[in-house]
Design an enzyme around this catalytic site. Structure first.
Site, short mmCIF file in Angstrom:
data_model
loop_
_atom_site.label_atom_id
_atom_site.label_comp_id
_atom_site.label_asym_id
_atom_site.label_seq_id
_atom_site.Cartn_x
_atom_site.Cartn_y
_atom_site.Cartn_z
N SER A 12 24.13 22.76 -0.63
CA SER A 12 24.57 23.91 0.16
C SER A 12 25.31 23.47 1.42
O SER A 12 24.79 22.67 2.19
CB SER A 12 23.36 24.74 0.63
OG SER A 12 22.61 25.18 -0.45
N HIS A 42 28.14 27.37 -3.06
CA HIS A 42 28.08 26.55 -4.28
C HIS A 42 29.25 26.91 -5.18
O HIS A 42 29.21 27.93 -5.88
CB HIS A 42 26.78 26.79 -5.03
CG HIS A 42 25.57 26.17 -4.40
ND1 HIS A 42 25.13 24.91 -4.71
CD2 HIS A 42 24.73 26.63 -3.46
CE1 HIS A 42 24.06 24.62 -4.00
NE2 HIS A 42 23.80 25.65 -3.22
N HIS A 64 20.26 26.50 -9.93
CA HIS A 64 18.88 26.36 -9.44
C HIS A 64 17.90 27.09 -10.34
O HIS A 64 18.25 28.08 -10.98
CB HIS A 64 18.77 26.96 -8.03
CG HIS A 64 19.70 26.36 -7.03
ND1 HIS A 64 21.01 26.79 -6.88
CD2 HIS A 64 19.53 25.37 -6.12
CE1 HIS A 64 21.59 26.08 -5.92
NE2 HIS A 64 20.72 25.21 -5.44
N TYR A 66 15.67 28.96 -9.18
CA TYR A 66 15.44 30.29 -8.60
C TYR A 66 16.48 31.32 -9.02
O TYR A 66 16.30 32.50 -8.77
CB TYR A 66 15.32 30.22 -7.07
CG TYR A 66 16.53 29.74 -6.31
CD1 TYR A 66 17.69 30.50 -6.22
CD2 TYR A 66 16.50 28.52 -5.64
CE1 TYR A 66 18.78 30.06 -5.49
CE2 TYR A 66 17.58 28.07 -4.91
CZ TYR A 66 18.73 28.85 -4.84
OH TYR A 66 19.80 28.40 -4.13
N GLU A 67 17.56 30.88 -9.67
CA GLU A 67 18.53 31.83 -10.21
C GLU A 67 18.14 32.25 -11.62
O GLU A 67 18.87 32.99 -12.28
CB GLU A 67 19.92 31.20 -10.23
CG GLU A 67 20.44 30.85 -8.84
CD GLU A 67 21.71 30.02 -8.90
OE1 GLU A 67 22.78 30.61 -8.99
OE2 GLU A 67 21.60 28.78 -8.89
N ALA A 94 20.26 20.70 1.06
CA ALA A 94 19.86 21.23 2.36
C ALA A 94 18.35 21.40 2.31
O ALA A 94 17.80 21.80 1.28
CB ALA A 94 20.53 22.56 2.62
N MET A 185 14.77 23.29 -2.49
CA MET A 185 14.66 24.00 -3.77
C MET A 185 15.51 23.36 -4.86
O MET A 185 15.96 24.02 -5.78
CB MET A 185 15.08 25.46 -3.59
CG MET A 185 14.31 26.19 -2.49
SD MET A 185 15.00 27.81 -2.16
CE MET A 185 14.16 28.22 -0.60
N SER A 186 15.70 22.05 -4.78
CA SER A 186 16.54 21.39 -5.79
C SER A 186 16.11 19.93 -5.95
O SER A 186 15.01 19.55 -5.57
CB SER A 186 18.02 21.46 -5.37
OG SER A 186 18.23 20.68 -4.21
N ASN A 209 17.03 23.04 9.29
CA ASN A 209 16.16 23.92 10.09
C ASN A 209 14.76 23.32 10.16
O ASN A 209 14.40 22.49 9.32
CB ASN A 209 16.07 25.32 9.43
CG ASN A 209 15.61 25.24 7.98
OD1 ASN A 209 16.41 24.99 7.07
ND2 ASN A 209 14.32 25.42 7.77
N HIS A 221 19.80 31.84 5.37
CA HIS A 221 20.66 30.99 4.55
C HIS A 221 21.98 30.66 5.25
O HIS A 221 22.51 29.56 5.10
CB HIS A 221 20.92 31.68 3.21
CG HIS A 221 21.69 30.83 2.22
ND1 HIS A 221 21.21 29.63 1.74
CD2 HIS A 221 22.91 30.98 1.66
CE1 HIS A 221 22.10 29.10 0.90
NE2 HIS A 221 23.15 29.90 0.85
N1 HPA Z 1 12.69 25.62 2.85
C1 HPA Z 1 13.14 25.50 1.59
N2 HPA Z 1 14.40 25.22 1.27
C2 HPA Z 1 15.27 25.04 2.28
C3 HPA Z 1 14.89 25.16 3.62
C4 HPA Z 1 13.52 25.46 3.93
O1 HPA Z 1 13.10 25.57 5.08
N3 HPA Z 1 16.00 24.93 4.38
C5 HPA Z 1 17.01 24.67 3.51
N4 HPA Z 1 16.57 24.75 2.24
#
Ligand code: HPA
Length: 253
Positions: A12, A42, A64, A66-67, A94, A185-186, A209, A221
């Protein structure tokens, strides 16, 4: 163009990396038989070109869990790049930081991972050894290149979850107890698939973050994408130095 030696998956907000490649050829995910991703940041294509003197293929965008995609679909790009001849794979993503010493805006090289997706891309009796899944020799090369470039580069454990929701504060405390330094998440399924194919793997988290409960700001996001874009140039320099795999780069590069 020679066959690519290294595949690079762009996470990302890291599409900027594609701009540094001398592009020779592009193949859309559709043409390669892959599902396309609907997530902002993406794109859906493979870009063949030269990076730092090495023939590479970039996977610009990924799909992903999650999709709603299966573990097989999530890792189809890795198998496709292996068919194109890659021997080495670099994954970027990310992630949220769980380590108080790893500030957002910096990069963490994965030393190891926790696969908390409760899934695997492998089927049947593929009992792959995931000890040193992230190639120790290549990591040493990246560490040395980062030091030369004056780039801060952390090293730690990535926890891969399904998402798409961010975590609760209690889940983040749990993940810290489990030894995670970053959460995303990847990546974990792609690494598993790549090791099963015998590829050498390196992976990098752009810490975008503080994880849930570690800072006052709410997670979103768009902030993740913005931080990723800001941090991309340093990673680009690092990848350019080490794109040809675990062998130490020739001096003078
Ligand atoms: N959690 C999960 N996935 C992420 C995060 C997070 O804080 N930041 C970027 N991708």
């Amino acid at each position: 163009m020679p066959a690519p030696v290294t595949g690079i998956v762009l996470g990302s907000g890291l599409g900027l990396l594609a701009e540094a490649v001398e592009v020779r050829r592009e193949v859309t995910f559709g043409k390669a038989g892959l599902p396309t991703s609907g997530v902002p940041g993406h794109a859906g294509k493979f870009v063949f070109g030269m990076l730092g003197g090495a023939p590479v293929v970039l996977m610009h965008g990924r799909v992903h869990l999650y999709e709603g995609h299966s573990p097989r679909q999530v890792t189809a790009g890795v198998r496709w790049m292996a068919e194109q001849g890659i021997r080495h794979l670099i994954l970027t993503n990310a992630a949220g930081s769980l380590n108080p010493h790893f500030a957002p805006g910096t990069w963490m090289m994965l030393a190891d991972h926790l696969n908390l997706t409760a899934s695997s891309p492998l089927q049947g009796a593929e009992f792959v050894d995931l000890t040193d899944a992230y190639d120790p020799r290549w990591r040493a090369g990246f560490r040395a290149a980062a030091a030369t470039q004056g780039m801060p580069l952390h090293e730690g454990v990535y926890a891969g979850l399904r998402g798409p929701h961010f975590e609760t504060s209690a889940e983040i405390r749990m993940l810290r107890t489990l030894g995670a330094d970053a959460v995303g998440m990847s990546t974990v399924l792609e690494t598993t698939q790549a090791r099963a194919l015998g590829l050498r793997v390196a992976a990098f988290s752009c810490l975008t973050n503080w994880a849930a409960g570690m800072a006052a700001a709410a997670l979103d996001h768009h902030a993740v994408l913005a931080t990723g874009m800001h941090a991309a140039p340093a990673m680009l320099r690092l990848l350019t130095a080490c794109a040809d795999g675990p062998e130490p780069p020739p001096s003078g590069r």
